[in-house]
Design an enzyme around this catalytic site. Structure first.
Site, PDB file in Angstrom:
ATOM      1  N   ASN A   1       0.862  -1.191   0.000  1.00  0.00           N
ATOM      2  CA  ASN A   1       0.000   0.000   0.000  1.00  0.00           C
ATOM      3  C   ASN A   1       0.896   1.237   0.000  1.00  0.00           C
ATOM      4  O   ASN A   1       1.481   1.583   1.024  1.00  0.00           O
ATOM      5  CB  ASN A   1      -0.905  -0.030   1.254  1.00  0.00           C
ATOM      6  CG  ASN A   1      -1.720   1.244   1.393  1.00  0.00           C
ATOM      7  OD1 ASN A   1      -1.831   2.022   0.441  1.00  0.00           O
ATOM      8  ND2 ASN A   1      -2.295   1.453   2.570  1.00  0.00           N
ATOM      9  N   TRP A   2       0.965   1.891  -1.165  1.00  0.00           N
ATOM     10  CA  TRP A   2       1.868   3.048  -1.287  1.00  0.00           C
ATOM     11  C   TRP A   2       1.264   4.341  -0.751  1.00  0.00           C
ATOM     12  O   TRP A   2       1.920   5.368  -0.747  1.00  0.00           O
ATOM     13  CB  TRP A   2       2.277   3.217  -2.763  1.00  0.00           C
ATOM     14  CG  TRP A   2       3.530   2.461  -3.101  1.00  0.00           C
ATOM     15  CD1 TRP A   2       3.988   1.331  -2.474  1.00  0.00           C
ATOM     16  CD2 TRP A   2       4.470   2.769  -4.124  1.00  0.00           C
ATOM     17  NE1 TRP A   2       5.159   0.925  -3.048  1.00  0.00           N
ATOM     18  CE2 TRP A   2       5.480   1.778  -4.070  1.00  0.00           C
ATOM     19  CE3 TRP A   2       4.564   3.762  -5.096  1.00  0.00           C
ATOM     20  CZ2 TRP A   2       6.568   1.776  -4.946  1.00  0.00           C
ATOM     21  CZ3 TRP A   2       5.641   3.754  -5.965  1.00  0.00           C
ATOM     22  CH2 TRP A   2       6.630   2.778  -5.893  1.00  0.00           C
ATOM     23  N   LYS A   3      -0.002   4.284  -0.362  1.00  0.00           N
ATOM     24  CA  LYS A   3      -0.685   5.484   0.149  1.00  0.00           C
ATOM     25  C   LYS A   3      -0.475   6.665  -0.817  1.00  0.00           C
ATOM     26  O   LYS A   3      -0.388   6.438  -2.011  1.00  0.00           O
ATOM     27  CB  LYS A   3      -0.200   5.817   1.557  1.00  0.00           C
ATOM     28  CG  LYS A   3      -0.219   4.603   2.470  1.00  0.00           C
ATOM     29  CD  LYS A   3      -0.038   4.977   3.896  1.00  0.00           C
ATOM     30  CE  LYS A   3       0.045   3.704   4.730  1.00  0.00           C
ATOM     31  NZ  LYS A   3      -0.275   3.918   6.113  1.00  0.00           N
TER      32      LYS A   3
ATOM     33  N   HIS B   1      -9.892   1.406   4.707  1.00  0.00           N
ATOM     34  CA  HIS B   1      -8.636   1.674   5.421  1.00  0.00           C
ATOM     35  C   HIS B   1      -8.897   2.674   6.551  1.00  0.00           C
ATOM     36  O   HIS B   1      -9.682   3.610   6.390  1.00  0.00           O
ATOM     37  CB  HIS B   1      -7.582   2.225   4.451  1.00  0.00           C
ATOM     38  CG  HIS B   1      -6.202   2.209   5.030  1.00  0.00           C
ATOM     39  ND1 HIS B   1      -5.795   3.142   5.954  1.00  0.00           N
ATOM     40  CD2 HIS B   1      -5.176   1.356   4.867  1.00  0.00           C
ATOM     41  CE1 HIS B   1      -4.545   2.869   6.311  1.00  0.00           C
ATOM     42  NE2 HIS B   1      -4.146   1.784   5.667  1.00  0.00           N
TER      43      HIS B   1
ATOM     44  N   GLU C   1      -7.304   5.100   7.630  1.00  0.00           N
ATOM     45  CA  GLU C   1      -7.046   6.511   7.314  1.00  0.00           C
ATOM     46  C   GLU C   1      -8.269   7.137   6.640  1.00  0.00           C
ATOM     47  O   GLU C   1      -8.490   8.345   6.729  1.00  0.00           O
ATOM     48  CB  GLU C   1      -5.790   6.634   6.437  1.00  0.00           C
ATOM     49  CG  GLU C   1      -4.521   6.423   7.265  1.00  0.00           C
ATOM     50  CD  GLU C   1      -3.324   5.889   6.489  1.00  0.00           C
ATOM     51  OE1 GLU C   1      -3.356   5.871   5.253  1.00  0.00           O
ATOM     52  OE2 GLU C   1      -2.353   5.454   7.150  1.00  0.00           O
TER      53      GLU C   1
ATOM     54  N   GLU D   1      -5.906  -4.681  10.605  1.00  0.00           N
ATOM     55  CA  GLU D   1      -4.910  -3.630  10.805  1.00  0.00           C
ATOM     56  C   GLU D   1      -5.253  -2.853  12.069  1.00  0.00           C
ATOM     57  O   GLU D   1      -6.059  -1.898  12.012  1.00  0.00           O
ATOM     58  CB  GLU D   1      -4.930  -2.656   9.617  1.00  0.00           C
ATOM     59  CG  GLU D   1      -4.576  -3.278   8.287  1.00  0.00           C
ATOM     60  CD  GLU D   1      -3.946  -2.253   7.347  1.00  0.00           C
ATOM     61  OE1 GLU D   1      -2.798  -2.471   6.972  1.00  0.00           O
ATOM     62  OE2 GLU D   1      -4.580  -1.239   7.027  1.00  0.00           O
TER      63      GLU D   1
ATOM     64  N   GLY E   1       1.982   2.493  11.058  1.00  0.00           N
ATOM     65  CA  GLY E   1       2.989   3.547  11.021  1.00  0.00           C
ATOM     66  C   GLY E   1       3.668   3.856  12.342  1.00  0.00           C
ATOM     67  O   GLY E   1       4.384   4.850  12.454  1.00  0.00           O
TER      68      GLY E   1
ATOM     69  N   SER F   1       2.821  -1.779  10.453  1.00  0.00           N
ATOM     70  CA  SER F   1       4.253  -1.737  10.753  1.00  0.00           C
ATOM     71  C   SER F   1       5.022  -3.007  10.398  1.00  0.00           C
ATOM     72  O   SER F   1       6.030  -3.305  11.039  1.00  0.00           O
ATOM     73  CB  SER F   1       4.470  -1.404  12.231  1.00  0.00           C
ATOM     74  OG  SER F   1       4.048  -0.084  12.493  1.00  0.00           O
TER      75      SER F   1
ATOM     76  N   GLY G   1       2.557  -1.112   4.383  1.00  0.00           N
ATOM     77  CA  GLY G   1       2.520   0.310   4.024  1.00  0.00           C
ATOM     78  C   GLY G   1       3.923   0.848   3.811  1.00  0.00           C
ATOM     79  O   GLY G   1       4.567   0.579   2.793  1.00  0.00           O
ATOM     80  N   GLY G   2       4.420   1.581   4.798  1.00  0.00           N
ATOM     81  CA  GLY G   2       5.730   2.256   4.700  1.00  0.00           C
ATOM     82  C   GLY G   2       6.832   1.406   4.072  1.00  0.00           C
ATOM     83  O   GLY G   2       7.506   1.854   3.132  1.00  0.00           O
TER      84      GLY G   2
HETATM   85  C1  PEP Z   1      -1.249   0.512   6.118  1.00  0.00           C
HETATM   86  O1  PEP Z   1      -1.481   1.713   6.268  1.00  0.00           O
HETATM   87  O2  PEP Z   1      -2.032  -0.219   5.478  1.00  0.00           O
HETATM   88  C2  PEP Z   1      -0.057  -0.034   6.750  1.00  0.00           C
HETATM   89  C3  PEP Z   1      -0.007  -1.298   6.973  1.00  0.00           C
HETATM   90  O3  PEP Z   1       0.925   0.881   7.050  1.00  0.00           O
HETATM   91  P1  PEP Z   1       2.339   0.614   7.757  1.00  0.00           P
HETATM   92  O4  PEP Z   1       2.872  -0.699   7.234  1.00  0.00           O
HETATM   93  O5  PEP Z   1       3.180   1.767   7.333  1.00  0.00           O
HETATM   94  O6  PEP Z   1       2.083   0.551   9.217  1.00  0.00           O
END
Ligand code: PEP
Length: 241
Positions: free
Chosen positions: A6-8, A94, A96, A163, A169, A202, A223-224
């Site tokens: 997930n590149w957001k 999601h 967010e 999640e 994050g 994370s 994500g990140g």
């Molecule tokens: C996400 O936002 O879907 C996610 C898993 O982010 P991160 O891995 O950065 O916590």
């Protein structure tokens, strides 16, 4: 195992070059039985589609509008449009976006429109830190599943991404025991065949050694760490090592 990137709201045309390493890796034996899915921002979906044409990496979007037809909705994109440019997956619900006001009923409409367009749905669910502290995790997850998937008959095109909001994050992940209990709870909340379950929050090349030991998991939503080809590849490699 599924590995969803997930590149957001990150990435531009230059970032596409970083995918060469992942494409090479996807054609090697090291990929094992891993399935890679990239969810870049809308602006890059078509470029990713072209880039991945000769390999087995799939693409998905990070959201969609709830209407399954075209219409006067400035700034939005629907499932039919996503499918037409080659997306096969869409992330829905999601945290967010929930934080910005998307509720379970709206999410349910989005899921229905995505299924109608023959997209696979990655439905994100998860509790906030304060809900966790109040021991509301199970009731929150049940509600998100029950309303989010209301009137969805078959689970074959649904993935649930657990999640925990407090994990996204932050670098914090649930411990193995805690996570396994929750995943078991999610599996058991489905009558008949449960959807595939991913964990997100994370995930990185360090904690994957711990996370991969957790039962009931069919993959990860990353994500990140997915913005670095090296880290993403490392996560996949370590999952199978
Ligand atoms: C996400 O936002 O879907 C996610 C898993 O982010 P991160 O891995 O950065 O916590």
């Amino acid at each position: 195992m599924y590995f969803v990137a997930n590149w957001k709201m990150f990435g531009n045309l230059k970032s596409i070059n970083t995918l060469n390493k992942v494409i090479k890796f996807s054609k090697s034996k090291e990929i094992n039985k891993g399935r890679l899915i990239y969810c870049p921002p809308y602006t890059l979906l078509n470029s990713f589609y072209k880039k991945f044409k000769n390999c087995l990496i799939d693409i998905g979007a990070q959201n969609c509008h709830e209407n399954d037809d075209y219409g006067a909705h400035t700034g939005y994109v629907n499932s039919k449009m996503l499918k037409s440019i080659g997306a096969n997956y869409v992330i829905i619900g999601h945290s967010e976006n929930r934080k910005k006001g998307e509720n379970d009923n709206l999410i349910n409409l989005k899921v229905k429109s995505a299924i109608k367009a023959k997209l696979k749905v990655i439905l994100c669910i998860g509790e906030t830190l304060s809900e966790k502290r109040k021991r509301k995790t199970k009731s929150i997850l049940s509600k998100q599943i029950k309303i989010g998937l209301k009137n969805i008959k078959k689970n074959s095109n649904i993935f649930i991404a657990y999640e925990p909001v407090w994990s996204i994050g932050t670098g914090n992940i649930p411990n193995q025991y805690e996570l396994e209990k929750i995943l078991e709870f999610i599996k058991k909340s489905f009558r008949g065949k449960a959807p595939k379950i991913l964990y997100g929050g994370s995930v990185n090349p360090r904690n994957i050694m711990e996370l991969k030991r957790v039962n009931y998991l069919d993959g990860f939503l990353i994500g990140g760490a997915s913005q670095s080809a090296k880290k993403f590849i490392d996560i996949v490699k370590k999952t199978y090592s």
